[in-house]
Motif scaffolding. Structure first.
Motif, short mmCIF file in Angstrom:
data_model
loop_
_atom_site.label_atom_id
_atom_site.label_comp_id
_atom_site.label_asym_id
_atom_site.label_seq_id
_atom_site.Cartn_x
_atom_site.Cartn_y
_atom_site.Cartn_z
N ASP A 34 0.80 -1.23 0.00
CA ASP A 34 0.00 0.00 0.00
C ASP A 34 0.84 1.28 0.00
O ASP A 34 0.28 2.38 0.02
CB ASP A 34 -0.94 0.02 1.22
N ILE A 35 2.15 1.16 -0.05
CA ILE A 35 3.00 2.35 0.02
C ILE A 35 2.72 3.32 -1.12
O ILE A 35 2.61 4.53 -0.90
CB ILE A 35 4.49 1.96 0.11
N SER A 36 2.56 2.83 -2.32
CA SER A 36 2.29 3.74 -3.45
C SER A 36 0.93 4.42 -3.30
O SER A 36 0.78 5.61 -3.62
CB SER A 36 2.40 3.02 -4.79
N LYS A 37 -0.06 3.71 -2.77
CA LYS A 37 -1.37 4.32 -2.51
C LYS A 37 -1.25 5.38 -1.42
O LYS A 37 -1.87 6.44 -1.49
CB LYS A 37 -2.39 3.26 -2.06
N GLY A 38 -0.46 5.09 -0.41
CA GLY A 38 -0.24 6.05 0.67
C GLY A 38 0.47 7.29 0.19
O GLY A 38 0.12 8.41 0.57
N MET A 39 1.47 7.11 -0.67
CA MET A 39 2.20 8.24 -1.22
C MET A 39 1.25 9.14 -2.02
O MET A 39 1.28 10.36 -1.88
CB MET A 39 3.33 7.74 -2.12
N ALA A 40 0.40 8.53 -2.82
CA ALA A 40 -0.57 9.30 -3.62
C ALA A 40 -1.58 10.01 -2.72
O ALA A 40 -1.95 11.16 -2.97
CB ALA A 40 -1.28 8.38 -4.60
N ALA A 41 -2.01 9.35 -1.66
CA ALA A 41 -2.99 9.95 -0.74
C ALA A 41 -2.40 11.14 0.00
O ALA A 41 -3.04 12.18 0.13
CB ALA A 41 -3.49 8.89 0.25
N TRP A 61 -3.52 15.09 -0.16
CA TRP A 61 -3.78 15.91 1.03
C TRP A 61 -2.90 17.16 0.99
O TRP A 61 -3.35 18.27 1.26
CB TRP A 61 -3.50 15.10 2.29
N ARG A 62 -1.62 16.97 0.64
CA ARG A 62 -0.67 18.09 0.57
C ARG A 62 -1.14 19.12 -0.45
O ARG A 62 -1.10 20.33 -0.20
CB ARG A 62 0.72 17.57 0.24
N LYS A 63 -1.59 18.67 -1.61
CA LYS A 63 -2.07 19.58 -2.65
C LYS A 63 -3.31 20.34 -2.18
O LYS A 63 -3.48 21.50 -2.52
CB LYS A 63 -2.37 18.82 -3.94
N ALA A 64 -4.15 19.69 -1.39
CA ALA A 64 -5.35 20.34 -0.87
C ALA A 64 -4.99 21.49 0.08
O ALA A 64 -5.75 22.45 0.22
CB ALA A 64 -6.25 19.34 -0.15
N ASN A 118 -10.94 6.47 2.90
CA ASN A 118 -9.79 5.61 2.65
C ASN A 118 -8.56 6.43 2.21
O ASN A 118 -7.43 6.03 2.47
CB ASN A 118 -10.12 4.50 1.64
N THR A 119 -8.77 7.58 1.59
CA THR A 119 -7.65 8.46 1.24
C THR A 119 -7.03 9.03 2.50
O THR A 119 -5.80 9.07 2.64
CB THR A 119 -8.12 9.59 0.30
N TRP A 120 -7.88 9.47 3.43
CA TRP A 120 -7.38 9.96 4.73
C TRP A 120 -6.56 8.87 5.42
O TRP A 120 -5.47 9.13 5.92
CB TRP A 120 -8.55 10.34 5.63
N ALA A 121 -7.11 7.66 5.47
CA ALA A 121 -6.43 6.56 6.15
C ALA A 121 -5.06 6.28 5.53
O ALA A 121 -4.07 6.13 6.24
CB ALA A 121 -7.30 5.31 6.11
N MET A 122 -5.02 6.23 4.22
CA MET A 122 -3.75 5.96 3.54
C MET A 122 -2.75 7.11 3.75
O MET A 122 -1.56 6.86 3.94
CB MET A 122 -3.97 5.74 2.05
N ALA A 123 -3.22 8.34 3.74
CA ALA A 123 -2.34 9.49 3.97
C ALA A 123 -1.74 9.43 5.38
O ALA A 123 -0.54 9.68 5.57
CB ALA A 123 -3.09 10.80 3.76
N VAL A 124 -2.56 9.10 6.37
CA VAL A 124 -2.08 8.98 7.75
C VAL A 124 -1.07 7.85 7.85
O VAL A 124 0.03 8.02 8.40
CB VAL A 124 -3.25 8.77 8.73
N ARG A 125 -1.41 6.69 7.33
CA ARG A 125 -0.52 5.53 7.45
C ARG A 125 0.82 5.78 6.76
O ARG A 125 1.87 5.45 7.30
CB ARG A 125 -1.20 4.29 6.88
N TYR A 126 0.77 6.37 5.57
CA TYR A 126 2.01 6.62 4.85
C TYR A 126 2.85 7.68 5.57
O TYR A 126 4.07 7.54 5.68
CB TYR A 126 1.72 7.06 3.41
#
Length: 139
Positions: A8-15, A19-22, A45-53
């Motif tokens: 899930d690292i690539s999904k986390g990086m994208a998430a 978030w950063r762009k927002a 799920n985007t929030w979750a992946m951003a937090v985890r990454y």
């Protein structure tokens, strides 16, 4: 336990990038507005992946057993040198708890540690090492 699964690292990086762009349009806003920023419409799920990454990045930046950083409900990591957890109570002597939006504002550099702490946004701090400002924002 790892903050994010390897697949899930690539999904986390994208998430986290999403978030950063927002946050970009809000960087010049007054502090009060930045302290309450939370992107509307972003899927859970985007929030979750951003937090985890972002926790994964933090853990790699400052590995160690001394401080536990908790961002409920999506993750926790142990960082920094220091005494490890008591074998009878798996919590280390220093614990920091943050809400996901607070953590992501800090991780993305929208706000500073001192600003969030002074505003009472860092919900629980146990122990002496309660300042992660040297580690944030994450790059």
């Amino acid at each position: 336990m790892a903050a994010i699964r390897e697949q899930d690292i690539s999904k986390g990086m994208a998430a986290l990038d999403q978030w950063r762009k927002a946050t970009e349009a809000h960087r010049g806003e007054p502090l009060e507005a930045r302290l309450t920023f939370s992107p509307s419409g972003m899927p859970r799920n985007t929030w979750a992946m951003a937090v985890r990454y972002s926790l994964y990045l933090l853990e790699n930046k400052a590995p160690g057993p001394g401080v536990e950083v908790r961002v409920a409900p999506w993750g926790a990591v142990k960082i920094l040198d220091g005494p490890a957890s008591d074998p009878h109570n798996l919590t280390p002597p220093d614990v920091i708890e943050l809400e996901p939006d607070v953590w992501l504002r800090l991780a993305c550099g929208l706000t500073k540690w001192s600003e969030e702490k002074d505003a009472g946004r860092i919900s629980a701090i146990i122990g002496e090492r309660d300042d992660l400002s040297a580690l944030l924002p994450l790059d």
